[in-house]
Design an enzyme around this catalytic site. Sequence first.
Site, PDB file in Angstrom:
ATOM      1  N   ILE A  32       0.814  -0.023   2.077  1.00 45.77           N
ATOM      2  CA  ILE A  32      -0.158   0.116   0.985  1.00 45.77           C
ATOM      3  C   ILE A  32       0.316   1.198   0.007  1.00 45.77           C
ATOM      4  O   ILE A  32      -0.338   2.231  -0.161  1.00 45.77           O
ATOM      5  CB  ILE A  32      -1.571   0.441   1.539  1.00 45.77           C
ATOM      6  CG1 ILE A  32      -1.517   1.569   2.598  1.00 45.77           C
ATOM      7  CG2 ILE A  32      -2.214  -0.796   2.150  1.00 45.77           C
ATOM      8  CD1 ILE A  32      -2.902   2.109   2.970  1.00 45.77           C
ATOM      9  N   LEU A  40       5.839   5.834   1.142  1.00 50.30           N
ATOM     10  CA  LEU A  40       7.001   6.415   0.458  1.00 50.30           C
ATOM     11  C   LEU A  40       7.065   7.922   0.713  1.00 50.30           C
ATOM     12  O   LEU A  40       7.799   8.639   0.040  1.00 50.30           O
ATOM     13  CB  LEU A  40       6.903   6.148  -1.053  1.00 50.30           C
ATOM     14  CG  LEU A  40       6.731   4.679  -1.447  1.00 50.30           C
ATOM     15  CD1 LEU A  40       6.446   4.550  -2.940  1.00 50.30           C
ATOM     16  CD2 LEU A  40       7.976   3.871  -1.064  1.00 50.30           C
ATOM     17  N   ARG A  73       5.647   0.735 -11.767  1.00 49.82           N
ATOM     18  CA  ARG A  73       5.865   0.972 -10.339  1.00 49.82           C
ATOM     19  C   ARG A  73       4.945   0.092  -9.495  1.00 49.82           C
ATOM     20  O   ARG A  73       5.341  -0.369  -8.418  1.00 49.82           O
ATOM     21  CB  ARG A  73       5.679   2.453 -10.013  1.00 49.82           C
ATOM     22  CG  ARG A  73       6.755   3.302 -10.699  1.00 49.82           C
ATOM     23  CD  ARG A  73       6.924   4.652 -10.053  1.00 49.82           C
ATOM     24  NE  ARG A  73       5.956   5.630 -10.514  1.00 49.82           N
ATOM     25  CZ  ARG A  73       6.156   6.461 -11.531  1.00 49.82           C
ATOM     26  NH1 ARG A  73       7.296   6.416 -12.204  1.00 49.82           N
ATOM     27  NH2 ARG A  73       5.234   7.331 -11.878  1.00 49.82           N
ATOM     28  N   ASP A 102      -6.661  -1.495  -0.559  1.00 50.98           N
ATOM     29  CA  ASP A 102      -7.068  -0.537   0.469  1.00 50.98           C
ATOM     30  C   ASP A 102      -7.773   0.650  -0.178  1.00 50.98           C
ATOM     31  O   ASP A 102      -7.169   1.413  -0.928  1.00 50.98           O
ATOM     32  CB  ASP A 102      -5.837  -0.051   1.240  1.00 50.98           C
ATOM     33  CG  ASP A 102      -6.217   0.884   2.374  1.00 50.98           C
ATOM     34  OD1 ASP A 102      -6.311   0.412   3.512  1.00 50.98           O
ATOM     35  OD2 ASP A 102      -6.437   2.085   2.107  1.00 50.98           O
ATOM     36  N   TYR A 156     -12.598   8.132  -0.830  1.00 50.08           N
ATOM     37  CA  TYR A 156     -11.810   8.191  -2.073  1.00 50.08           C
ATOM     38  C   TYR A 156     -12.717   8.163  -3.304  1.00 50.08           C
ATOM     39  O   TYR A 156     -12.237   8.325  -4.423  1.00 50.08           O
ATOM     40  CB  TYR A 156     -10.825   7.017  -2.177  1.00 50.08           C
ATOM     41  CG  TYR A 156      -9.856   6.833  -1.034  1.00 50.08           C
ATOM     42  CD1 TYR A 156      -9.599   7.844  -0.111  1.00 50.08           C
ATOM     43  CD2 TYR A 156      -9.163   5.629  -0.876  1.00 50.08           C
ATOM     44  CE1 TYR A 156      -8.711   7.648   0.935  1.00 50.08           C
ATOM     45  CE2 TYR A 156      -8.275   5.422   0.158  1.00 50.08           C
ATOM     46  CZ  TYR A 156      -8.048   6.436   1.064  1.00 50.08           C
ATOM     47  OH  TYR A 156      -7.164   6.217   2.087  1.00 50.08           O
ATOM     48  N   SER A 178       0.250   3.637  -6.592  1.00 50.59           N
ATOM     49  CA  SER A 178       0.818   4.083  -7.852  1.00 50.59           C
ATOM     50  C   SER A 178      -0.204   3.844  -8.953  1.00 50.59           C
ATOM     51  O   SER A 178      -0.985   2.905  -8.878  1.00 50.59           O
ATOM     52  CB  SER A 178       2.117   3.331  -8.184  1.00 50.59           C
ATOM     53  OG  SER A 178       2.594   3.774  -9.440  1.00 50.59           O
ATOM     54  N   HIS A 187     -12.152   6.188   9.614  1.00 48.99           N
ATOM     55  CA  HIS A 187     -11.089   6.823   8.824  1.00 48.99           C
ATOM     56  C   HIS A 187     -10.279   7.860   9.606  1.00 48.99           C
ATOM     57  O   HIS A 187      -9.057   7.932   9.482  1.00 48.99           O
ATOM     58  CB  HIS A 187     -11.715   7.469   7.586  1.00 48.99           C
ATOM     59  CG  HIS A 187     -10.774   7.652   6.442  1.00 48.99           C
ATOM     60  ND1 HIS A 187     -11.179   7.662   5.132  1.00 48.99           N
ATOM     61  CD2 HIS A 187      -9.441   7.828   6.406  1.00 48.99           C
ATOM     62  CE1 HIS A 187     -10.133   7.847   4.353  1.00 48.99           C
ATOM     63  NE2 HIS A 187      -9.061   7.961   5.098  1.00 48.99           N
ATOM     64  N   LYS A 223     -13.202   2.275   4.526  1.00 51.12           N
ATOM     65  CA  LYS A 223     -13.230   3.152   5.714  1.00 51.12           C
ATOM     66  C   LYS A 223     -14.494   3.995   5.765  1.00 51.12           C
ATOM     67  O   LYS A 223     -15.005   4.405   4.719  1.00 51.12           O
ATOM     68  CB  LYS A 223     -11.999   4.076   5.702  1.00 51.12           C
ATOM     69  CG  LYS A 223     -10.700   3.339   5.394  1.00 51.12           C
ATOM     70  CD  LYS A 223      -9.480   4.224   5.460  1.00 51.12           C
ATOM     71  CE  LYS A 223      -8.261   3.495   4.906  1.00 51.12           C
ATOM     72  NZ  LYS A 223      -8.092   3.604   3.449  1.00 51.12           N
TER      73      LYS A 223
HETATM   74  P1  A2P Z   1       2.745   7.319  -9.420  1.00 49.97           P
HETATM   75  O1  A2P Z   1       1.305   7.023  -9.046  1.00 49.97           O
HETATM   76  O2  A2P Z   1       2.858   8.173 -10.645  1.00 49.97           O
HETATM   77  O3  A2P Z   1       3.577   6.067  -9.478  1.00 49.97           O
HETATM   78  P2  A2P Z   1       2.826   6.989  -1.234  1.00 49.97           P
HETATM   79  O4  A2P Z   1       2.386   5.579  -1.471  1.00 49.97           O
HETATM   80  O5  A2P Z   1       3.842   7.168  -0.164  1.00 49.97           O
HETATM   81  O6  A2P Z   1       1.661   7.929  -1.067  1.00 49.97           O
HETATM   82  O7  A2P Z   1       3.564   7.475  -2.568  1.00 49.97           O
HETATM   83  C1  A2P Z   1       2.837   7.600  -3.741  1.00 49.97           C
HETATM   84  C2  A2P Z   1       3.554   8.557  -4.665  1.00 49.97           C
HETATM   85  O8  A2P Z   1       4.825   8.005  -5.014  1.00 49.97           O
HETATM   86  C3  A2P Z   1       2.812   8.741  -5.950  1.00 49.97           C
HETATM   87  O9  A2P Z   1       3.043  10.054  -6.403  1.00 49.97           O
HETATM   88  C4  A2P Z   1       3.453   7.743  -6.911  1.00 49.97           C
HETATM   89  O10 A2P Z   1       3.370   8.223  -8.226  1.00 49.97           O
HETATM   90  C5  A2P Z   1       4.871   7.696  -6.416  1.00 49.97           C
HETATM   91  N1  A2P Z   1       5.452   6.350  -6.512  1.00 49.97           N
HETATM   92  C6  A2P Z   1       4.867   5.192  -6.158  1.00 49.97           C
HETATM   93  N2  A2P Z   1       5.696   4.152  -6.351  1.00 49.97           N
HETATM   94  C7  A2P Z   1       6.841   4.677  -6.832  1.00 49.97           C
HETATM   95  C8  A2P Z   1       8.075   4.118  -7.251  1.00 49.97           C
HETATM   96  N3  A2P Z   1       8.279   2.804  -7.191  1.00 49.97           N
HETATM   97  N4  A2P Z   1       9.030   4.968  -7.697  1.00 49.97           N
HETATM   98  C9  A2P Z   1       8.813   6.303  -7.781  1.00 49.97           C
HETATM   99  N5  A2P Z   1       7.655   6.884  -7.403  1.00 49.97           N
HETATM  100  C10 A2P Z   1       6.685   6.088  -6.940  1.00 49.97           C
END
Ligand code: A2P
Length: 276
Positions: A226, A188, A234, A43, A48, A229, A106, A73
């Site tokens: 989506i 998240l 992660r 995605d 971006y 990270s 978007h 988008k």
């Molecule tokens: P990072 O890129 O350093 O892993 P969302 O998808 O809700 O926007 O969340 C993304 C944020 O959560 C990013 O800051 C990412 O940091 C962090 N993140 C993504 N996956 C995990 C994970 N499995 N555990 C902890 N933090 C995570």
Amino acid sequence: MTVLTLNNGVRIPQRGFGVFQVPPGDTQAAVEQALEIGYRHIDTAAAYNNEAGVGAAVRASGLPREELFVTTKLRNGEHGYESALTAYGETLQRLGLDYADLYLVHWPNPTVDLYVDSWRALERIYTDGRVRAIGVSNFLAEHLDRLAKETDVVPAVNQIELHPTYQQHELTELCAERSIAVTAYSPLGQGGDLGHPVPAAIADAHQVTPAQAILRWHLQRGHIVIPKSVNPERIRANFALDGFELTDDEVAAVTALDSGNRLGSDPRTFAISQIR
Ligand code: A2P
């Protein structure tokens, strides 16, 4: 890997890899890694500034194009019928691909009030066979209603901010009634929902991480997710969601965490042009 069927019959992997805020210079490597791990849905968005990295990774992967699902988008500064048609051509050029699988408006950008014209352009792109499905992002009920009244194609997807502390129940129910699939962005809570004790306890019970507990909750609620990270471990963990299942009570406990905690912009007012 679960695959959902959109309202036009096109199949979309329920788990995607999001590249919002992935720096352009890091995008190709991150997407290549995601593809190696098994993600088949990526995605991105014109806004971006990393579509080129996504396309480069797709081409470098050697995977057959038809096994991949690429969403991108239309950025806010390119609303309008002719602008949107031009923007899609430019997006394909940046991606280096013949077609996107899913093209979204978007933001509704209602202060500019061109989203109906933009949607008509997406309808045209779709009926011309240049994209497999079209949809919207950040559309509220009032915006979906206008499209329903004034245009022909029902969006296949509405991609919205959705995480345990911000669930937009009325909107997701409306989407379900209209056969519009919901994609959860910031699934998240941009990492902010991970420290909550409820997902932490569920994670302990299943010997998974809080992120995996939350992502599993999304899947069981029927959302496309989506997670973003840039960290290899992660990226891998966020895809490894098959070996466990939340009980009905656990799903309900996460669903009960909704507290109106919007982290992103308000679709009623968000109007930044997002031009390069
Ligand atoms: P990072 O890129 O350093 O892993 P969302 O998808 O809700 O926007 O969340 C993304 C944020 O959560 C990013 O800051 C990412 O940091 C962090 N993140 C993504 N996956 C995990 C994970 N499995 N555990 C902890 N933090 C995570």
